[in-house]
Design a protein around this motif. Sequence first.
Motif, mmCIF file in Angstrom:
data_model
loop_
_atom_site.group_PDB
_atom_site.id
_atom_site.type_symbol
_atom_site.label_atom_id
_atom_site.label_comp_id
_atom_site.label_asym_id
_atom_site.label_seq_id
_atom_site.Cartn_x
_atom_site.Cartn_y
_atom_site.Cartn_z
ATOM 1 N N ALA A 138 0.810 -1.219 0.000
ATOM 2 C CA ALA A 138 0.000 0.000 0.000
ATOM 3 C C ALA A 138 0.844 1.270 0.000
ATOM 4 N N LYS A 139 2.173 1.133 0.031
ATOM 5 C CA LYS A 139 3.034 2.317 0.112
ATOM 6 C C LYS A 139 2.830 3.254 -1.070
ATOM 7 N N VAL A 140 2.541 2.700 -2.249
ATOM 8 C CA VAL A 140 2.351 3.563 -3.411
ATOM 9 C C VAL A 140 1.170 4.502 -3.200
ATOM 10 N N ILE A 141 0.145 4.033 -2.497
ATOM 11 C CA ILE A 141 -1.008 4.886 -2.185
ATOM 12 C C ILE A 141 -0.596 5.998 -1.226
ATOM 13 N N GLU A 142 0.194 5.646 -0.210
ATOM 14 C CA GLU A 142 0.653 6.642 0.763
ATOM 15 C C GLU A 142 1.529 7.710 0.091
ATOM 16 N N ASP A 143 2.466 7.251 -0.748
ATOM 17 C CA ASP A 143 3.350 8.195 -1.422
ATOM 18 C C ASP A 143 2.564 9.108 -2.367
ATOM 19 N N GLU A 144 1.594 8.534 -3.060
ATOM 20 C CA GLU A 144 0.822 9.325 -4.013
ATOM 21 C C GLU A 144 -0.073 10.327 -3.294
#
Length: 526
Positions: A138-144
Amino acid sequence: MDPFIDRRSQSLWIDIAVAPNATRLQGNKKCDVVIIGAGIAGISTAYEVVIGGSRVIVLDRGKIAGGITARTTAHLAPLCDDLTSAMIGLRGEDTSRLFYESQAAAVDRIEEIQQWESIDCDFRRLDGFLFQARDTDAKVIEDELDAVRAIGAPVHRLVGVPLAHCAQQHVLRYPRQGTFHPLKYLRGLVAAVETKGGSFHCDTIVERIEEHDGKVVVTASGGTVTAQAAVVATNAPIVDRFALHTKMAPYRTYAMAFSIRKGAIPDALYWDTLDPYHYVRLQPDDDRTDFLIVGGGDHKSGEADDAEVRFQALEAWTRNLIPAAQDVTHRWSGQVLDTIDYAGFIGRSPGSNKIYVHTGDSGQGMTHGVAGAMINSALILGRETKWADVYEPSRKTPAIGNFLRENVTAVKNFAEYLAPGELADVSDLKVGHGAIIRQGTGKIAAYRDPSGALYARSAACTHMGCHLHWNSFETCWDCPCHGSHFAIDGTPLNAPAIGPLAEVSIRAEQRDPGNLNSFGSLNRLT
Protein backbone atom coordinates in the motif's frame (compact mmCIF):
# COMPACT_ATOMS: atom_id res chain seq x y z
CA MET A 1 -11.79 -7.12 -48.87
CA ASP A 2 -9.47 -4.51 -50.33
CA PRO A 3 -5.95 -5.52 -49.22
CA PHE A 4 -4.71 -1.93 -49.27
CA ILE A 5 -7.07 -0.46 -46.69
CA ASP A 6 -6.33 -0.16 -42.99
CA ARG A 7 -7.78 -3.40 -41.57
CA ARG A 8 -6.75 -2.89 -37.99
CA SER A 9 -8.91 -3.53 -34.93
CA GLN A 10 -12.15 -1.67 -34.34
CA SER A 11 -12.77 0.39 -31.21
CA LEU A 12 -16.13 1.17 -29.65
CA TRP A 13 -16.35 4.53 -31.46
CA ILE A 14 -14.15 4.25 -34.53
CA ASP A 15 -17.10 4.09 -36.98
CA ILE A 16 -18.40 7.57 -36.10
CA ALA A 17 -18.18 9.88 -39.13
CA VAL A 18 -16.50 12.91 -37.58
CA ALA A 19 -16.15 14.99 -40.74
CA PRO A 20 -18.55 13.74 -43.43
CA ASN A 21 -17.85 16.82 -45.59
CA ALA A 22 -14.07 16.33 -45.67
CA THR A 23 -12.45 15.88 -49.10
CA ARG A 24 -8.97 15.27 -50.45
CA LEU A 25 -6.82 18.37 -50.87
CA GLN A 26 -6.85 19.55 -54.47
CA GLY A 27 -4.87 22.50 -55.76
CA ASN A 28 -2.95 25.20 -53.94
CA LYS A 29 -4.51 26.96 -50.97
CA LYS A 30 -3.65 29.68 -48.48
CA CYS A 31 -4.66 30.18 -44.85
CA ASP A 32 -3.39 31.58 -41.58
CA VAL A 33 -2.77 28.25 -39.82
CA VAL A 34 -2.40 24.81 -41.39
CA ILE A 35 -2.70 21.81 -39.11
CA ILE A 36 -1.30 18.40 -40.02
CA GLY A 37 -3.04 15.62 -38.11
CA ALA A 38 -6.74 15.42 -37.33
CA GLY A 39 -6.91 13.75 -33.95
CA ILE A 40 -8.07 15.51 -30.81
CA ALA A 41 -4.94 17.69 -30.71
CA GLY A 42 -5.29 18.85 -34.31
CA ILE A 43 -9.05 19.40 -34.28
CA SER A 44 -8.95 21.15 -30.90
CA THR A 45 -6.17 23.44 -32.14
CA ALA A 46 -8.23 24.22 -35.24
CA TYR A 47 -11.13 25.23 -33.01
CA GLU A 48 -8.99 27.46 -30.80
CA VAL A 49 -7.34 29.34 -33.67
CA VAL A 50 -10.53 29.70 -35.71
CA ILE A 51 -12.43 31.29 -32.83
CA GLY A 52 -9.40 33.55 -32.47
CA GLY A 53 -10.11 34.86 -35.96
CA SER A 54 -7.66 32.79 -38.02
CA ARG A 55 -8.37 30.95 -41.25
CA VAL A 56 -7.51 27.28 -40.76
CA ILE A 57 -7.00 24.19 -42.93
CA VAL A 58 -6.62 20.71 -41.41
CA LEU A 59 -4.95 17.84 -43.29
CA ASP A 60 -4.86 14.14 -42.45
CA ARG A 61 -3.42 11.12 -44.27
CA GLY A 62 -6.54 9.08 -43.48
CA LYS A 63 -10.04 9.91 -42.37
CA ILE A 64 -10.58 12.74 -39.92
CA ALA A 65 -10.17 11.47 -36.33
CA GLY A 66 -9.56 7.97 -37.68
CA GLY A 67 -6.12 7.45 -36.15
CA ILE A 68 -4.89 6.93 -32.60
CA THR A 69 -7.54 9.27 -31.15
CA ALA A 70 -10.20 6.79 -32.31
CA ARG A 71 -8.46 4.13 -30.19
CA THR A 72 -8.60 5.97 -26.87
CA THR A 73 -10.59 4.85 -23.84
CA ALA A 74 -11.28 8.56 -23.16
CA HIS A 75 -10.44 9.03 -19.51
CA LEU A 76 -10.34 12.73 -18.63
CA ALA A 77 -7.95 12.49 -15.71
CA PRO A 78 -5.69 15.48 -15.00
CA LEU A 79 -3.11 13.86 -12.69
CA CYS A 80 0.12 12.45 -14.11
CA ASP A 81 -0.45 9.08 -15.76
CA ASP A 82 2.87 7.80 -14.37
CA LEU A 83 1.93 8.97 -10.82
CA THR A 84 2.43 12.44 -9.43
CA SER A 85 5.05 11.16 -6.98
CA ALA A 86 7.23 10.06 -9.93
CA MET A 87 6.82 13.41 -11.69
CA ILE A 88 7.72 15.38 -8.56
CA GLY A 89 10.79 13.19 -8.07
CA LEU A 90 11.97 14.05 -11.58
CA ARG A 91 10.69 17.57 -12.29
CA GLY A 92 9.84 19.03 -8.88
CA GLU A 93 6.67 20.30 -7.23
CA ASP A 94 6.31 23.56 -9.14
CA THR A 95 6.38 21.97 -12.60
CA SER A 96 4.19 19.10 -11.43
CA ARG A 97 1.66 21.61 -10.12
CA LEU A 98 1.58 23.45 -13.44
CA PHE A 99 1.20 20.14 -15.27
CA TYR A 100 -1.82 19.27 -13.15
CA GLU A 101 -3.33 22.74 -13.59
CA SER A 102 -3.00 22.55 -17.38
CA GLN A 103 -4.52 19.08 -17.56
CA ALA A 104 -7.38 20.08 -15.26
CA ALA A 105 -7.95 23.16 -17.43
CA ALA A 106 -8.25 20.84 -20.43
CA VAL A 107 -11.14 18.99 -18.77
CA ASP A 108 -12.74 22.33 -17.96
CA ARG A 109 -12.29 23.40 -21.58
CA ILE A 110 -14.00 20.28 -22.93
CA GLU A 111 -16.88 20.89 -20.54
CA GLU A 112 -17.16 24.52 -21.66
CA ILE A 113 -17.00 23.78 -25.37
CA GLN A 114 -19.56 20.99 -25.35
CA GLN A 115 -21.93 23.36 -23.55
CA TRP A 116 -21.26 26.38 -25.80
CA GLU A 117 -21.48 24.38 -29.02
CA SER A 118 -24.36 22.16 -27.82
CA ILE A 119 -22.41 18.95 -28.49
CA ASP A 120 -24.17 15.80 -27.29
CA CYS A 121 -21.14 13.69 -26.35
CA ASP A 122 -22.07 12.02 -23.03
CA PHE A 123 -19.75 14.35 -21.09
CA ARG A 124 -19.99 13.96 -17.34
CA ARG A 125 -18.01 14.77 -14.24
CA LEU A 126 -17.29 11.84 -11.94
CA ASP A 127 -14.88 10.49 -9.36
CA GLY A 128 -11.65 8.72 -10.19
CA PHE A 129 -10.37 5.92 -7.93
CA LEU A 130 -6.76 4.77 -7.73
CA PHE A 131 -6.90 1.50 -5.83
CA GLN A 132 -4.26 -0.82 -4.42
CA ALA A 133 -3.96 -3.95 -6.54
CA ARG A 134 -4.40 -7.19 -4.62
CA ASP A 135 -1.27 -8.65 -3.01
CA THR A 136 0.70 -5.43 -3.47
CA ASP A 137 2.19 -2.96 -1.00
CA ALA A 138 0.00 0.00 0.00
CA LYS A 139 3.03 2.32 0.11
CA VAL A 140 2.35 3.56 -3.41
CA ILE A 141 -1.01 4.89 -2.19
CA GLU A 142 0.65 6.64 0.76
CA ASP A 143 3.35 8.19 -1.42
CA GLU A 144 0.82 9.32 -4.01
CA LEU A 145 -1.43 10.87 -1.38
CA ASP A 146 1.45 13.05 -0.15
CA ALA A 147 2.43 13.99 -3.71
CA VAL A 148 -1.06 14.96 -4.84
CA ARG A 149 -1.61 17.04 -1.73
CA ALA A 150 1.74 18.78 -2.35
CA ILE A 151 0.61 20.09 -5.74
CA GLY A 152 -2.75 21.22 -4.40
CA ALA A 153 -5.03 18.76 -6.22
CA PRO A 154 -8.15 17.53 -4.39
CA VAL A 155 -7.78 13.97 -3.06
CA HIS A 156 -9.40 11.80 -0.38
CA ARG A 157 -8.08 8.59 1.15
CA LEU A 158 -10.56 5.71 1.46
CA VAL A 159 -10.67 2.00 2.08
CA GLY A 160 -12.40 -0.13 -0.55
CA VAL A 161 -13.86 0.37 -4.02
CA PRO A 162 -17.11 -1.19 -5.30
CA LEU A 163 -15.34 -3.99 -7.19
CA ALA A 164 -15.16 -7.63 -6.15
CA HIS A 165 -12.39 -8.58 -3.70
CA CYS A 166 -11.52 -4.89 -3.18
CA ALA A 167 -13.44 -4.00 -0.02
CA GLN A 168 -10.26 -3.72 2.07
CA GLN A 169 -7.93 -2.20 -0.51
CA HIS A 170 -6.35 1.20 0.08
CA VAL A 171 -7.81 3.82 -2.25
CA LEU A 172 -7.39 7.44 -3.34
CA ARG A 173 -10.50 9.24 -4.61
CA TYR A 174 -10.01 12.13 -7.01
CA PRO A 175 -13.13 14.30 -7.45
CA ARG A 176 -14.09 16.16 -10.62
CA GLN A 177 -12.54 13.81 -13.13
CA GLY A 178 -14.42 13.37 -16.38
CA THR A 179 -15.24 11.27 -19.41
CA PHE A 180 -17.13 11.54 -22.70
CA HIS A 181 -17.63 10.02 -26.12
CA PRO A 182 -14.51 11.33 -27.90
CA LEU A 183 -15.67 11.08 -31.50
CA LYS A 184 -19.11 12.55 -30.86
CA TYR A 185 -17.29 15.47 -29.25
CA LEU A 186 -14.92 15.85 -32.18
CA ARG A 187 -17.80 15.60 -34.67
CA GLY A 188 -19.35 18.62 -32.96
CA LEU A 189 -16.01 20.42 -32.90
CA VAL A 190 -15.50 19.85 -36.64
CA ALA A 191 -18.97 21.22 -37.37
CA ALA A 192 -18.18 24.33 -35.31
CA VAL A 193 -14.87 24.87 -37.13
CA GLU A 194 -16.53 24.46 -40.54
CA THR A 195 -19.25 26.93 -39.57
CA LYS A 196 -16.51 29.44 -38.79
CA GLY A 197 -14.82 28.93 -42.17
CA GLY A 198 -12.30 26.19 -41.45
CA SER A 199 -11.85 23.22 -43.80
CA PHE A 200 -10.79 19.59 -43.39
CA HIS A 201 -9.02 17.44 -45.97
CA CYS A 202 -8.82 13.66 -45.51
CA ASP A 203 -6.75 11.09 -47.45
CA THR A 204 -4.08 13.74 -47.98
CA ILE A 205 -0.48 12.65 -47.47
CA VAL A 206 1.86 15.42 -46.36
CA GLU A 207 5.24 15.06 -48.05
CA ARG A 208 7.18 18.16 -46.96
CA ILE A 209 6.87 21.02 -44.49
CA GLU A 210 9.17 23.97 -45.20
CA GLU A 211 9.64 27.55 -44.00
CA HIS A 212 10.14 30.18 -46.70
CA ASP A 213 10.21 33.97 -46.31
CA GLY A 214 8.32 33.96 -43.02
CA LYS A 215 5.69 31.49 -44.22
CA VAL A 216 5.20 27.75 -44.03
CA VAL A 217 4.64 25.73 -47.21
CA VAL A 218 3.12 22.27 -46.83
CA THR A 219 3.45 20.06 -49.87
CA ALA A 220 0.95 17.23 -49.95
CA SER A 221 -0.63 14.78 -52.33
CA GLY A 222 -2.99 16.88 -54.40
CA GLY A 223 -1.55 20.31 -53.78
CA THR A 224 0.11 22.72 -51.38
CA VAL A 225 -0.97 24.89 -48.47
CA THR A 226 0.82 28.14 -47.69
CA ALA A 227 0.23 29.51 -44.19
CA GLN A 228 1.54 31.91 -41.57
CA ALA A 229 2.05 29.00 -39.16
CA ALA A 230 1.80 25.21 -39.09
CA VAL A 231 1.00 22.79 -36.28
CA VAL A 232 2.21 19.20 -36.65
CA ALA A 233 -0.13 17.08 -34.52
CA THR A 234 0.50 13.67 -36.07
CA ASN A 235 0.85 11.62 -32.86
CA ALA A 236 4.56 11.17 -33.65
CA PRO A 237 6.01 14.24 -35.39
CA ILE A 238 6.86 14.10 -39.10
CA VAL A 239 8.80 17.35 -39.00
CA ASP A 240 11.57 16.06 -36.70
CA ARG A 241 13.73 13.00 -37.42
CA PHE A 242 15.81 12.77 -34.26
CA ALA A 243 15.61 15.31 -31.43
CA LEU A 244 12.11 14.56 -30.12
CA HIS A 245 12.00 10.88 -31.05
CA THR A 246 14.94 10.03 -28.77
CA LYS A 247 13.02 11.48 -25.81
CA MET A 248 9.94 9.28 -26.09
CA ALA A 249 9.05 5.68 -26.86
CA PRO A 250 6.00 3.96 -28.37
CA TYR A 251 3.96 1.55 -26.24
CA ARG A 252 1.02 -0.56 -27.40
CA THR A 253 -1.97 -0.82 -25.08
CA TYR A 254 -5.08 -2.99 -25.31
CA ALA A 255 -8.76 -2.32 -24.61
CA MET A 256 -11.99 -4.31 -24.51
CA ALA A 257 -15.64 -3.34 -24.20
CA PHE A 258 -18.21 -5.53 -22.44
CA SER A 259 -21.94 -5.10 -22.13
CA ILE A 260 -23.02 -4.55 -18.53
CA ARG A 261 -26.33 -3.88 -16.81
CA LYS A 262 -26.81 -0.18 -16.10
CA GLY A 263 -26.05 0.53 -12.45
CA ALA A 264 -24.06 -2.67 -11.90
CA ILE A 265 -21.07 -0.57 -10.79
CA PRO A 266 -20.93 3.15 -9.99
CA ASP A 267 -20.12 5.41 -12.92
CA ALA A 268 -16.52 6.39 -12.22
CA LEU A 269 -12.95 6.02 -13.43
CA TYR A 270 -10.90 3.23 -11.87
CA TRP A 271 -7.15 2.44 -12.01
CA ASP A 272 -5.11 -0.09 -10.05
CA THR A 273 -1.47 0.17 -8.93
CA LEU A 274 0.01 -2.60 -11.09
CA ASP A 275 2.66 -1.84 -13.71
CA PRO A 276 1.31 -1.88 -16.35
CA TYR A 277 -1.93 -0.92 -14.68
CA HIS A 278 -5.57 -1.67 -15.54
CA TYR A 279 -8.03 1.14 -16.23
CA VAL A 280 -11.84 1.01 -16.27
CA ARG A 281 -14.76 3.26 -17.20
CA LEU A 282 -18.36 3.09 -18.39
CA GLN A 283 -19.92 4.39 -21.62
CA PRO A 284 -23.72 4.72 -21.93
CA ASP A 285 -25.43 2.38 -24.38
CA ASP A 286 -29.23 2.20 -24.04
CA ASP A 287 -31.77 2.53 -21.22
CA ARG A 288 -30.81 -0.83 -19.72
CA THR A 289 -27.13 -1.38 -20.51
CA ASP A 290 -23.78 0.36 -20.59
CA PHE A 291 -20.47 -0.53 -22.16
CA LEU A 292 -17.77 -1.42 -19.65
CA ILE A 293 -14.39 -0.40 -21.11
CA VAL A 294 -11.28 -2.04 -19.67
CA GLY A 295 -7.69 -1.43 -20.76
CA GLY A 296 -4.17 -2.56 -19.95
CA GLY A 297 -1.60 -5.14 -20.99
CA ASP A 298 0.88 -2.52 -22.25
CA HIS A 299 4.22 -3.39 -23.86
CA LYS A 300 6.73 -1.56 -26.02
CA SER A 301 5.52 -1.46 -29.61
CA GLY A 302 6.83 -4.27 -31.76
CA GLU A 303 8.32 -6.19 -28.84
CA ALA A 304 5.45 -8.67 -28.54
CA ASP A 305 2.92 -10.21 -30.89
CA ASP A 306 0.64 -11.93 -28.41
CA ALA A 307 -2.53 -9.84 -28.43
CA GLU A 308 -4.76 -12.87 -27.83
CA VAL A 309 -2.90 -13.71 -24.63
CA ARG A 310 -3.20 -10.12 -23.43
CA PHE A 311 -6.92 -9.98 -24.19
CA GLN A 312 -7.42 -13.24 -22.32
CA ALA A 313 -5.61 -11.78 -19.32
CA LEU A 314 -7.67 -8.57 -19.51
CA GLU A 315 -10.90 -10.53 -19.68
CA ALA A 316 -9.91 -12.76 -16.74
CA TRP A 317 -9.00 -9.71 -14.63
CA THR A 318 -12.30 -8.04 -15.53
CA ARG A 319 -14.52 -11.02 -14.77
CA ASN A 320 -12.74 -11.54 -11.45
CA LEU A 321 -13.22 -7.95 -10.23
CA ILE A 322 -16.43 -7.09 -12.13
CA PRO A 323 -18.54 -10.28 -12.33
CA ALA A 324 -21.44 -8.30 -13.80
CA ALA A 325 -19.51 -7.91 -17.07
CA GLN A 326 -21.41 -9.71 -19.83
CA ASP A 327 -20.48 -10.32 -23.47
CA VAL A 328 -17.38 -8.86 -25.09
CA THR A 329 -18.54 -6.38 -27.76
CA HIS A 330 -15.28 -4.79 -29.00
CA ARG A 331 -11.53 -5.39 -28.83
CA TRP A 332 -8.88 -2.97 -29.98
CA SER A 333 -5.39 -1.70 -29.37
CA GLY A 334 -3.74 1.68 -29.60
CA GLN A 335 -0.33 3.26 -29.30
CA VAL A 336 0.90 5.61 -26.59
CA LEU A 337 4.05 7.71 -26.89
CA ASP A 338 5.64 7.92 -23.44
CA THR A 339 8.10 10.75 -22.87
CA ILE A 340 11.09 10.37 -20.57
CA ASP A 341 9.82 13.08 -18.19
CA TYR A 342 6.05 12.42 -18.24
CA ALA A 343 4.80 15.49 -20.18
CA GLY A 344 4.25 15.92 -23.91
CA PHE A 345 6.25 18.10 -26.29
CA ILE A 346 4.07 21.06 -27.21
CA GLY A 347 5.19 24.34 -28.72
CA ARG A 348 7.59 25.63 -31.35
CA SER A 349 9.42 22.79 -33.08
CA PRO A 350 13.17 22.84 -32.31
CA GLY A 351 14.99 24.88 -34.95
CA SER A 352 11.78 26.35 -36.40
CA ASN A 353 10.13 29.75 -36.25
CA LYS A 354 6.66 29.10 -37.64
CA ILE A 355 6.23 25.34 -37.12
CA TYR A 356 4.71 24.03 -33.90
CA VAL A 357 4.45 20.45 -32.69
CA HIS A 358 2.24 18.35 -30.47
CA THR A 359 3.46 14.89 -29.46
CA GLY A 360 4.24 12.61 -26.50
CA ASP A 361 0.83 12.39 -24.87
CA SER A 362 2.06 9.73 -22.42
CA GLY A 363 -1.24 7.92 -21.85
CA GLN A 364 -3.25 11.14 -21.46
CA GLY A 365 -4.09 11.87 -25.06
CA MET A 366 -7.47 13.47 -24.44
CA THR A 367 -6.31 16.03 -21.88
CA HIS A 368 -2.92 16.51 -23.53
CA GLY A 369 -4.67 17.13 -26.86
CA VAL A 370 -6.83 19.92 -25.46
CA ALA A 371 -4.14 21.42 -23.24
CA GLY A 372 -1.81 21.41 -26.24
CA ALA A 373 -4.42 23.15 -28.35
CA MET A 374 -4.69 25.92 -25.77
CA ILE A 375 -0.89 26.29 -25.58
CA ASN A 376 -0.10 26.20 -29.31
CA SER A 377 -3.00 28.48 -30.24
CA ALA A 378 -1.87 31.00 -27.61
CA LEU A 379 1.69 30.95 -28.96
CA ILE A 380 0.48 31.39 -32.55
CA LEU A 381 -1.95 34.18 -31.66
CA GLY A 382 0.60 35.98 -29.47
CA ARG A 383 -1.19 35.39 -26.18
CA GLU A 384 0.25 34.54 -22.77
CA THR A 385 0.25 30.98 -21.47
CA LYS A 386 1.78 30.02 -18.13
CA TRP A 387 2.08 26.34 -19.06
CA ALA A 388 4.38 26.57 -22.09
CA ASP A 389 7.59 25.82 -20.19
CA VAL A 390 6.19 22.53 -18.84
CA TYR A 391 5.82 21.19 -22.38
CA GLU A 392 8.59 23.14 -24.19
CA PRO A 393 9.89 20.80 -26.95
CA SER A 394 13.51 22.00 -26.49
CA ARG A 395 13.52 21.49 -22.72
CA LYS A 396 16.34 19.67 -20.93
CA THR A 397 15.47 17.20 -18.16
CA PRO A 398 17.61 15.09 -15.81
CA ALA A 399 15.91 11.85 -16.91
CA ILE A 400 19.15 10.17 -18.01
CA GLY A 401 18.05 6.74 -16.78
CA ASN A 402 14.76 6.93 -18.69
CA PHE A 403 16.57 8.23 -21.78
CA LEU A 404 19.02 5.32 -21.84
CA ARG A 405 16.36 2.73 -21.10
CA GLU A 406 14.07 3.86 -23.91
CA ASN A 407 16.81 4.32 -26.51
CA VAL A 408 18.38 0.91 -26.04
CA THR A 409 15.48 -0.34 -28.17
CA ALA A 410 16.98 1.24 -31.28
CA VAL A 411 20.40 -0.29 -30.61
CA LYS A 412 18.91 -3.76 -30.19
CA ASN A 413 16.67 -3.24 -33.19
CA PHE A 414 19.44 -2.56 -35.71
CA ALA A 415 21.27 -5.65 -34.48
CA GLU A 416 18.30 -7.69 -35.74
CA TYR A 417 19.46 -7.12 -39.33
CA LEU A 418 22.28 -9.58 -38.57
CA ALA A 419 19.90 -12.31 -37.41
CA PRO A 420 18.32 -14.95 -39.67
CA GLY A 421 14.80 -14.45 -41.00
CA GLU A 422 11.79 -15.79 -39.14
CA LEU A 423 11.13 -18.19 -42.03
CA ALA A 424 13.68 -19.87 -44.26
CA ASP A 425 11.66 -19.41 -47.44
CA VAL A 426 8.60 -17.53 -48.61
CA SER A 427 6.94 -20.86 -49.43
CA ASP A 428 6.68 -21.44 -45.66
CA LEU A 429 4.50 -18.35 -45.20
CA LYS A 430 0.93 -19.37 -44.35
CA VAL A 431 -2.20 -17.62 -45.58
CA GLY A 432 -3.13 -14.68 -43.34
CA HIS A 433 0.34 -14.47 -41.81
CA GLY A 434 3.25 -12.05 -42.01
CA ALA A 435 6.93 -12.78 -41.39
CA ILE A 436 10.41 -11.40 -41.91
CA ILE A 437 12.39 -13.34 -44.52
CA ARG A 438 16.07 -12.89 -45.29
CA GLN A 439 17.05 -12.43 -48.92
CA GLY A 440 20.80 -12.04 -49.38
CA THR A 441 22.02 -9.20 -47.18
CA GLY A 442 18.57 -7.67 -46.83
CA LYS A 443 15.27 -8.54 -45.20
CA ILE A 444 11.76 -8.69 -46.59
CA ALA A 445 8.49 -7.97 -44.77
CA ALA A 446 6.24 -10.57 -46.40
CA TYR A 447 2.50 -11.13 -46.00
CA ARG A 448 0.22 -13.66 -47.67
CA ASP A 449 -3.41 -12.55 -47.78
CA PRO A 450 -6.49 -14.81 -47.44
CA SER A 451 -6.61 -15.33 -51.21
CA GLY A 452 -2.98 -16.49 -51.24
CA ALA A 453 -1.55 -13.33 -52.86
CA LEU A 454 1.87 -12.33 -51.59
CA TYR A 455 2.97 -8.83 -50.59
CA ALA A 456 6.71 -8.32 -50.27
CA ARG A 457 8.16 -5.05 -49.02
CA SER A 458 11.39 -3.87 -47.45
CA ALA A 459 11.59 -4.62 -43.73
CA ALA A 460 13.25 -1.23 -43.07
CA CYS A 461 11.07 1.56 -41.70
CA THR A 462 11.13 4.58 -44.00
CA HIS A 463 11.59 6.95 -41.05
CA MET A 464 15.06 5.94 -39.86
CA GLY A 465 15.54 2.41 -41.16
CA CYS A 466 14.61 0.41 -38.07
CA HIS A 467 13.76 -3.28 -38.45
CA LEU A 468 9.98 -3.83 -38.62
CA HIS A 469 7.97 -6.42 -36.68
CA TRP A 470 4.71 -8.11 -37.67
CA ASN A 471 1.55 -7.27 -35.69
CA SER A 472 -0.89 -10.11 -36.30
CA PHE A 473 -3.80 -8.57 -34.39
CA GLU A 474 -3.68 -5.28 -36.29
CA THR A 475 -2.52 -6.93 -39.55
CA CYS A 476 0.23 -4.37 -40.01
CA TRP A 477 3.98 -3.85 -39.62
CA ASP A 478 5.15 -2.00 -36.49
CA CYS A 479 8.37 -0.07 -35.96
CA PRO A 480 9.62 -0.65 -32.38
CA CYS A 481 11.92 2.40 -32.47
CA HIS A 482 9.57 5.32 -33.05
CA GLY A 483 6.07 3.92 -33.58
CA SER A 484 5.48 3.95 -37.35
CA HIS A 485 2.90 1.45 -38.66
CA PHE A 486 2.59 0.18 -42.22
CA ALA A 487 -0.21 -1.62 -44.05
CA ILE A 488 0.50 -4.91 -45.83
CA ASP A 489 1.09 -3.06 -49.10
CA GLY A 490 3.64 -0.76 -47.40
CA THR A 491 1.36 2.27 -47.02
CA PRO A 492 2.24 4.29 -43.88
CA LEU A 493 -0.58 4.17 -41.33
CA ASN A 494 1.01 6.09 -38.49
CA ALA A 495 3.72 8.73 -38.20
CA PRO A 496 6.61 9.43 -38.09
CA ALA A 497 7.04 7.53 -41.37
CA ILE A 498 5.83 9.41 -44.45
CA GLY A 499 7.01 7.27 -47.35
CA PRO A 500 5.78 3.75 -48.17
CA LEU A 501 7.89 0.63 -47.77
CA ALA A 502 9.86 -0.17 -50.92
CA GLU A 503 8.57 -3.00 -53.09
CA VAL A 504 10.91 -5.99 -53.20
CA SER A 505 11.40 -8.68 -55.86
CA ILE A 506 11.25 -12.27 -54.70
CA ARG A 507 14.11 -14.28 -56.14
CA ALA A 508 13.14 -17.30 -58.20
CA GLU A 509 14.58 -19.78 -55.70
CA GLN A 510 12.34 -18.30 -52.99
CA ARG A 511 9.09 -18.52 -54.94
CA ASP A 512 6.57 -21.18 -54.03
CA PRO A 513 6.03 -23.39 -57.11
CA GLY A 514 3.07 -25.04 -55.43
CA ASN A 515 1.13 -21.78 -55.18
CA LEU A 516 1.89 -19.93 -58.38
CA ASN A 517 -1.54 -18.29 -58.34
CA SER A 518 -0.43 -16.32 -55.32
CA PHE A 519 2.18 -14.68 -57.53
CA GLY A 520 -0.21 -13.25 -60.05
CA SER A 521 1.03 -9.90 -58.77
CA LEU A 522 4.73 -10.75 -59.06
CA ASN A 523 5.26 -8.25 -61.84
CA ARG A 524 4.25 -5.42 -59.55
CA LEU A 525 6.72 -6.65 -56.93
CA THR A 526 9.66 -6.32 -59.32
